[in-house]
Write a protein that holds these residues in place. Structure first.
Motif, short mmCIF file in Angstrom:
data_model
loop_
_atom_site.label_atom_id
_atom_site.label_comp_id
_atom_site.label_asym_id
_atom_site.label_seq_id
_atom_site.Cartn_x
_atom_site.Cartn_y
_atom_site.Cartn_z
N VAL A 176 13.97 -10.36 -12.56
CA VAL A 176 14.63 -11.36 -11.71
C VAL A 176 15.17 -12.46 -12.63
N PRO A 177 16.50 -12.65 -12.68
CA PRO A 177 17.07 -13.64 -13.61
C PRO A 177 16.57 -15.06 -13.35
N ASP A 178 16.54 -15.46 -12.05
CA ASP A 178 16.14 -16.82 -11.70
C ASP A 178 15.57 -16.80 -10.29
N TYR A 179 14.26 -16.94 -10.19
CA TYR A 179 13.61 -16.86 -8.88
C TYR A 179 14.07 -17.98 -7.94
N ARG A 180 14.54 -19.09 -8.50
CA ARG A 180 14.93 -20.25 -7.69
C ARG A 180 16.17 -19.97 -6.86
N SER A 181 17.01 -19.04 -7.32
CA SER A 181 18.23 -18.71 -6.59
C SER A 181 18.20 -17.27 -6.07
N TRP A 182 17.02 -16.70 -5.97
CA TRP A 182 16.87 -15.30 -5.56
C TRP A 182 17.25 -15.13 -4.09
N THR A 183 18.11 -14.14 -3.82
CA THR A 183 18.52 -13.82 -2.44
C THR A 183 18.16 -12.39 -2.06
N GLY A 184 17.69 -11.60 -3.01
CA GLY A 184 17.37 -10.21 -2.72
C GLY A 184 18.58 -9.32 -2.53
N ASN A 185 19.72 -9.76 -2.98
CA ASN A 185 20.96 -9.00 -2.78
C ASN A 185 21.08 -7.91 -3.85
N ILE A 186 20.31 -6.86 -3.69
CA ILE A 186 20.33 -5.71 -4.58
C ILE A 186 20.41 -4.45 -3.73
N PRO A 187 20.89 -3.34 -4.27
CA PRO A 187 21.04 -2.12 -3.46
C PRO A 187 19.70 -1.54 -3.05
N ARG A 188 19.65 -1.02 -1.87
CA ARG A 188 18.43 -0.43 -1.35
C ARG A 188 18.17 0.92 -2.03
N PRO A 189 16.94 1.17 -2.51
CA PRO A 189 16.64 2.48 -3.10
C PRO A 189 16.78 3.61 -2.08
N VAL A 190 17.08 4.78 -2.58
CA VAL A 190 17.20 5.96 -1.73
C VAL A 190 16.16 6.98 -2.20
N PHE A 191 15.31 7.42 -1.27
CA PHE A 191 14.28 8.39 -1.61
C PHE A 191 14.83 9.80 -1.40
N HIS A 192 14.68 10.64 -2.41
CA HIS A 192 15.15 12.03 -2.35
C HIS A 192 13.92 12.95 -2.33
N PRO A 193 13.56 13.50 -1.17
CA PRO A 193 12.41 14.41 -1.12
C PRO A 193 12.72 15.72 -1.83
N ASP A 194 11.69 16.29 -2.45
CA ASP A 194 11.89 17.56 -3.16
C ASP A 194 11.29 18.74 -2.41
N GLY A 195 10.76 18.50 -1.21
CA GLY A 195 10.20 19.58 -0.40
C GLY A 195 8.70 19.73 -0.53
N SER A 196 8.11 19.16 -1.56
CA SER A 196 6.66 19.23 -1.72
C SER A 196 5.98 18.13 -0.91
N HIS A 197 4.69 18.29 -0.69
CA HIS A 197 3.94 17.23 -0.01
C HIS A 197 2.45 17.43 -0.26
N THR A 198 1.69 16.39 -0.01
CA THR A 198 0.24 16.45 -0.06
C THR A 198 -0.32 16.08 1.31
N GLN A 199 -1.49 16.62 1.61
CA GLN A 199 -2.15 16.37 2.88
C GLN A 199 -3.59 15.98 2.60
N THR A 200 -3.95 14.74 2.95
CA THR A 200 -5.32 14.27 2.78
C THR A 200 -6.03 14.38 4.12
N VAL A 201 -7.08 15.18 4.16
CA VAL A 201 -7.80 15.45 5.41
C VAL A 201 -9.22 14.86 5.30
N THR A 202 -9.59 14.07 6.28
CA THR A 202 -10.91 13.42 6.30
C THR A 202 -11.60 13.74 7.61
N ARG A 203 -12.85 14.15 7.51
CA ARG A 203 -13.65 14.43 8.71
C ARG A 203 -14.92 13.59 8.64
N LEU A 204 -15.18 12.82 9.69
CA LEU A 204 -16.41 12.04 9.80
C LEU A 204 -16.93 12.22 11.21
N ALA A 205 -18.09 12.82 11.34
CA ALA A 205 -18.64 13.11 12.67
C ALA A 205 -20.15 13.10 12.59
#
Length: 744
Positions: A416-445
């Motif tokens: 950040v060049p100067d936090y005092r004048s920060w406006t957040g005017n930057i491009p939004r990131p784009v997420f590119h999924p690759d088809g993989s995923h993880t699944q976290t499974v929790t059981r409490l009983a």
């Protein structure tokens, strides 16, 4: 295969419907030991059991009572006990208190509750604490709240029950802080409807509607719907939120003694300008940054968007011998889209504005699903000429969280060049999924059994135990969706948690009580080697006196509590600065010697005189490490909470005025990285402070009213959280809201 940790006390199957303890108990009940309808002899037949009727309201509601207290609660033991009969500290935030406080979110309600501390890491992540420890046990109608959930809106609830201390008998984990149980509103047998419009500071606009109606002439089938829509800005720059929340619930008396309930609720939060952290406490030269309360180093597009819905159903059945059975099920699905960029790293240079760096988090749509079950039967039995109560049950569920694999395209530098004048005017990131995923499974009983024994007319003892099983693992799937393996396995089988409580009636107004339970809490934190920490263990004891006055319209309690908890996760300060685990988390270490927390608590709620309601309490907390050093330093040793209101009559009939306040002494947080520029380890302090709120309402006629709420009346500057990444989160400045409500 990745890291695997196994904690086992038995070779029995990991998940079974009822542990051996419950199996034996059920056989005993079936044989007639506990069911009086089958086992009572001629002498016992002379004992008249109180009639139990299952109606459209399975347990008394607080709505419409104008009271700040409740007659009974089930959250601690599932038995219908008054506050005085429950051998633990209990606070009930009634519907009237919620309305008077103007508390439309859970954190606003708990911020005025005895012994509860509210912390906030950023705009979307709020944590609750009590008695020196974090609160992890949040429930809705007695079942675990779904994971990945937004902060709950209170339009759906009749009341919020808070049981301080461990409730391992019901929840399995025995967390010694508190259990928060939100109880949904229920349909009424007569038509009732209301609507409200609330306008507040920072362009806060909220609309509420609530309708309950019978669906047949007898009212044996009835429905209710509640809906709220809200949009608001904030004292923080760039923040804006839209929220929609609602519920539809149906009840049907299928026959005398049989109640079927089914419904769905949802909440959709869409914030923009959300933060991912707070603001730095220090400047780069070690001086205090003291940034303005409105400072937000985020972007206009940063969001933690979340949609959640729950379908739920239950069946309450009256059984022979005045026993009752409850079957409950709820399925929660939650999706989130998180894309945030926030300048939370580094320390600012006040002369140049340089020194801050961006964190960026951009992930695809995550999804969490939870299935929760609740089954129990309870009722009276006769033994040795005296009437007692027994309960046997099983509850728990499965939670599954899905995360997408892929990569985010980030087209901006992290400086950040100067936090005092920060406006957040930057491009939004784009997420590119690759088809993989993880699944976290929790059981409490687990299953539990308990009995409330009437040993003498003034003495009742609750004895019970729970057997719990916990298992979690993370499963990986490749770009084709094929399963590739599992890791991060943690499993604990048949962990037994005992519970004992006793209540002695001193006279018709006062009772003395004591309770004890052990603690067991599996951990998700990992050490520097990416291994899960061992489960937390310990014990929790409480001793106190309770009073009930004016036919239950006023309740009061005083308690001494003592908790010893081992293997608590703490930040590992031996790793290099900036060290992160493969999942991006912080390396932790288990405090094997543990923490001891003890203290005193006073609580009061209800009617002081006709028209005058009050709720509040005081907590003294002393938490220490094994070597005597102060623990839980961000929680105050002295915490005072008070709320009161008065309804005028005579010429001022229709007018109601009230106030609330919270006060605490100084706290501090140990720095994570040390004070710049030398890195000297020091503390980040929060001075003691008091907040004052005020309200006034006026009933224009029998159907319309207006209400004015002013929060932080004195515009006190304070931190809601200190120390998170050596930052501070400012509390909200003075705010004003005006509500107009009508009933039909």
């Amino acid at each position: 295969m990745q890291s695997t940790t196994l904690f086992s006390t038995s070779r029995l199957p990991a998940l079974r419907l009822l542990p051996r303890l419950l199996h034996v108990t059920l056989l005993s009940l079936a044989a007639g030991v506990a069911l009086p309808a089958q086992a009572a002899d001629a002498a016992a037949a002379d004992v008249t059991m109180p009639a139990v009727t299952v109606t459209g309201q399975a347990i008394a509601t607080t709505e419409g009572t104008q009271s700040y207290t409740a007659g009974e609660t089930r959250s601690a033991t599932r038995m219908d006990l008054s506050l005085r009969e429950t051998p633990q500290s209990v606070s009930v935030i009634t519907r009237q208190l919620l309305d008077d406080l103007g508390a439309v979110r859970l954190d606003q309600a708990l911020a005025q509750t005895t012994g509860i501390q509210v912390g906030q890491n950023d705009t979307e992540r709020t944590r609750f604490y009590a008695r020196g420890f974090g609160i992890n046990n949040l429930q809705i109608d007695g079942m675990a709240r779904g994971g990945n959930a937004p902060l709950q809106d209170t339009i759906l609830y009749d009341r919020i029950e808070v049981v301080r201390g461990a409730t391992g008998l019901m929840g399995g984990t025995g967390d010694p802080s508190a259990t928060i149980n939100m109880i949904r509103k229920r349909p009424a047998k007569t038509f009732q409807a209301s609507a409200g419009l609330i306008m507040g500071r920072w362009d806060d606009q909220r609309f509420e509607a609530d309708l309950s109606t019978p669906l047949n002439a007898e009212g044996s089938v009835r429905a209710r719907t509640a809906l709220a829509w809200q949009k608001r800005d904030s004292y923080l720059d760039m923040y804006h939120e839209r929220k929609t929340v609602g519920m539809v619930i149906l009840e049907a008396d299928l026959r005398p003694g049989t109640l079927l309930t089914a419904g769905v609720d949802f909440q959709d939060n869409t914030p923009t300008g959300a933060t991912w952290g707070a603001v730095p406490y220090w400047n780069a030269d070690g001086s205090l940054a003291n940034l303005p309360r409105n400072t937000s180093l985020t972007t206009p597009w940063s969001t933690w968007a979340n949609k959640q819905h729950t379908i739920f159903t239950s069946l309450d059945q009256r059984l022979p011998g005045n026993w009752n059975m409850h079957l409950g099920y709820a399925r929660t699905e939650s999706t989130n889209r998180t894309t945030v960029a926030y300048a939370g790293a580094g320390y600012p240079d006040p002369s140049t504005g340089a020194g801050m760096r961006l964190w960026t988090g951009a992930w695809g749509a995550g999804k969490s699903t939870g299935d929760n079950f609740d089954v129990y039967a309870s009722g009276p039995f006769t033994l040795l000429g005296r009437q007692h109560t027994a309960i046997v049950g099983w509850n728990g569920g499965n939670q599954s969280a899905r995360s997408l694999g892929g990569k985010a395209e980030i087209n901006y530098p992290n400086v950040v060049p100067d936090y005092r004048s920060w406006t957040g005017n930057i491009p939004r990131p784009v997420f590119h999924p690759d088809g993989s995923h993880t699944q976290t499974v929790t059981r409490l009983a687990g299953g539990y059994v308990a009995t409330r024994l009437s040993l003498a007319d003034p003495l009742h003892v609750i004895v019970g135990a729970r057997s719990s099983t916990y298992r979690t693992d993370t499963r990986s799937y490749d770009m084709r969706g094929a399963y590739t393996g599992s890791g991060d396995l943690v499993e604990t089988r048949n962990e037994v948690t005992p519970y004992v409580g006793a209540v002695f009636d001193i006279n018709k107004h006062y009772s003395a009580y004591a309770s004890f339970t052990q603690l067991f809490n599996p951990q998700s934190s990992k050490d520097r080697n990416n291994q899960f920490l061992a489960p937390e263990t310990g014990d929790n004891a409480e001793l106190g006196v309770k009073g009930e006055f004016y036919d239950g319209k006023l309740n009061a309690s005083a308690a001494l509590f003592h908790t010893k908890k081992k293997n608590m996760a703490e930040l590992d300060r031996t790793v290099p600065p900036g060290f992160l685990l493969p999942d991006g988390g912080q390396a932790m270490v288990a405090n094997g010697a543990g923490v001891t927390a003890k203290g005193v608590e006073f609580d009061l709620s209800g009617q002081l005189s006709p028209g005058w309601e009050a709720s509040g309490g005081y907590t003294y907390l002393h938490a220490a490490e094994a070597d005597g050093r102060r623990a839980a330093t961000t929680q105050p040793r002295h915490l005072l909470r008070l709320a009161t209101s008065y309804r005028f009559d005579g010429r001022l009939a229709g007018l109601k005025a009230g106030a609330s306040m919270t006060a605490q002494n100084a706290t501090y947080s140990e720095s994570w990285y040390g004070r710049p520029p030398s890195g000297e380890m020091t503390n980040i302090p929060q001075a003691g402070y008091a907040l004052v709120n005020a309200m006034a309402s006026y009933a224009i006629n029998g159907h319309a009213s207006v209400q004015l709420n002013v929060n932080n009346l004195l515009d006190k500057k304070y931190y809601r959280t200190i120390g998170f990444y050596d930052s501070v989160f400012w509390g909200e400045p003075r705010s004003v809201s005006l509500a107009v409500r009508t009933t039909f």
